[in-house]
Design an enzyme around this catalytic site. Sequence first.
Site, short mmCIF file in Angstrom:
data_model
loop_
_atom_site.label_atom_id
_atom_site.label_comp_id
_atom_site.label_asym_id
_atom_site.label_seq_id
_atom_site.Cartn_x
_atom_site.Cartn_y
_atom_site.Cartn_z
N ASP A 242 0.39 -1.32 0.54
CA ASP A 242 0.10 -0.09 -0.15
C ASP A 242 0.86 1.27 -0.12
OD1 ASP A 242 -3.09 0.48 1.00
OD2 ASP A 242 -1.64 1.82 1.55
N ASN A 250 -0.87 12.94 -5.26
CA ASN A 250 -2.40 13.16 -6.32
C ASN A 250 -3.03 14.49 -6.37
OD1 ASN A 250 -3.42 11.82 -8.34
ND2 ASN A 250 -4.46 10.68 -7.49
N HIS A 255 -3.58 14.27 -11.05
CA HIS A 255 -4.25 13.03 -11.52
C HIS A 255 -2.86 12.84 -12.56
CE1 HIS A 255 -8.08 12.24 -9.43
NE2 HIS A 255 -7.82 13.49 -9.34
N ASP A 259 -1.33 9.19 -11.84
CA ASP A 259 -1.07 8.08 -13.19
C ASP A 259 0.13 7.65 -13.23
OD1 ASP A 259 -4.13 8.12 -12.90
OD2 ASP A 259 -4.04 8.94 -14.78
N ASP A 283 -4.59 2.33 -4.87
CA ASP A 283 -2.70 3.23 -4.12
C ASP A 283 -2.34 1.07 -4.30
OD1 ASP A 283 -3.34 3.23 -2.06
OD2 ASP A 283 -2.47 4.51 -1.90
#
Length: 622
Positions: A242, A250, A255, A259, A283
């Site tokens: 994680d 983010n 975003h 990404d 994530d």
Amino acid sequence: MHRWILGSDWTTEAELETTRELVSRLAADTAGRVAACIIVAALVGYAASVLLALVWASLIFVNEFTELRIARQIRKKSESACRWQAPYFAHLGLGSSLWTAMCLTLWTTGDVVSMLIAGAVLLGILIHVSLFYNESRLQTLVTGLPPVIGAAIMIAWSALSPELQGENKVVAIVALGTLVGYLSAGAYRSLMTRETVRALVTKTTRLASEDPLTGLQNRRAFVDLVTNQTRAGMAPILAFIDLDRFKPLNDQYGHLVGDEVLKEVSRRLMQPGFLAAARLGGDEFAVLIAPSDVAGEDQGTILNLHERLTSPIHSDAGLVSVGASMGWAGAGTGGPTVSELFHAADVAMRRAKIERLGVVKFDPVVDSAALASSAIEYALRQAVPDGKIRAALQPIISVSDGKIVSMELLARWPDSGFPRDPSPNEFIPIAERLGLLNDMLWSMLNQALPTVAATNWSLAINVSPSQLTSRLFLVKLSAIVARHHVPPERIELEVTEQVAFRNVTENCEVLDEARRLGFRVVLDDFGAGYSSLAILDRLPLDKIKLDQAFVGELGDRAVTQKIMRATVALAHELGIACTVEGIECAETAALVASFGCDQMQGYWIGMPELVESTAHRIDLAS
Ligand code: C2E
Ligand code: MG
Ligand code: MG
């Protein structure tokens, strides 16, 4: 041709008077007869195969349109056989029906042009149908080419034949030319359609098992893979990852950068030695690693991976870095089943996250409680929709006459599959976290309300603060009780002091609305927590339930007795009824009754029992 088959005039010749003439005639026509026999036999054979092909085609047809079980089963039974049978039958059916039709047309009309047109039309229809059932390029060519070549030869023959003249020749050539064009276009389209469909199927299959952003496997495909690996006797190592600080990253950079980071992390997870890597969502990632025989090497591999994942990442926003909490477990340490392996890795990962340890290996001793909770969570997701959470009722009696006035609805999970069935204190908080409390309550109400409707009891239901956040809760509750013909005045909503801690204004509005609809509001476990007495003023209440903590060994605690007596008096002063719970013996019951409380509940009065076992209480009530 028809004249040749019928033998023109040999039947009339049979009337000839001289045997010699007759014999010589017969001898002269032997070849014709043999030819006629062969043609008739061929026609019969063709007819039989046409029939077979028609049966086969109609099965496919029926299957396409109605999905009948029989046709489906035939197809399923031996799919590869069917695949090879289809063109064979198409070939037979196509060729035989074509020749039959052409022979019949020539026989009946004696006209070559009619024969060609009939053949062309039939061939067109048949080839059109058969081409769509071809499975491969080769089969399409095998099925499609001969008629195309045949038709082309016929064009040449028509053009060169001295028998065909003028208009007839033009009609024959145009008909056959159209057919050749049609067949070629059909074959080409069929090939293209098949290629497109095949590409689409491949793409869809890939999408179903792949995370679109990173190209890693998705959760479903990964679970399948781990299942197959463990079934095959492997004992792989499963690591859950994680990312830390991903959300702020983010939010800060947007975003697109987020990404980029996810894609780079995925690239770092795809290592030659790893069995598989997956993005489980958001994530969260997972990798499956083959265990090493060398002691400590597995730990080394995981630590290396952690180091690689947390090294800075080049992005459009410059160098960024994320942390990673990793938990890992080997099939040997987590237990034999796949779900236990997943739970173990998950639990270890959560500990790594909470305790900020970076990498944690599952430890059966340290993580056992968390593992149990994780296993409960997993099973509860299925148990609630399956209606496996059962309703139990515990009686609450009136102190004045000892009769049951109310029943408390309590959740039970019998046959849970765990060594000990989890108690509500264990699974209710999990159900709340998973957002399953409402579904659980509706199911339990449907179990309990028929019993309640058959009596004059009230029903006390426990309501958690999270359930009050939606106004639809009261709408749905009203609908369910109305369906069972129980007036809302007989439903008591037991809330705890938690409703006074957060969103008090909103919670009070919902409770006010509940009372307007006719429901009663009860404050459960009063006096056990940290709430002040002001809560009695703040919340719209009809009743309070004194917590069982007051009751234990009450006889020896003079101060507690005074507090209880004063609390009961205070409630009455405010116009609120008072119940005492946790009554476990006759002495406590007598003492509590002397304080002036209105109702009592506890094991001495009645244990909670599953709804289906409460019939004897209904008899008592009636
Ligand atoms: P609660 O609402 O205070 O319910 C009373 C609890 O005390 C029940 O435990 C009951 O079995 C137990 N009890 C009753 N009489 C006695 C007694 O004489 N002595 C002792 N020691 N215990 C007694 P249970 O069923 O284990 O439920 C525990 C808690 O779980 C409940 O406390 C309630 O807060 C929650 N709960 C149970 N069912 C549900 C439900 O369907 N929905 C929600 N939201 N919470 C529930
Ligand atoms: Mg309660
Ligand atoms: Mg209680």
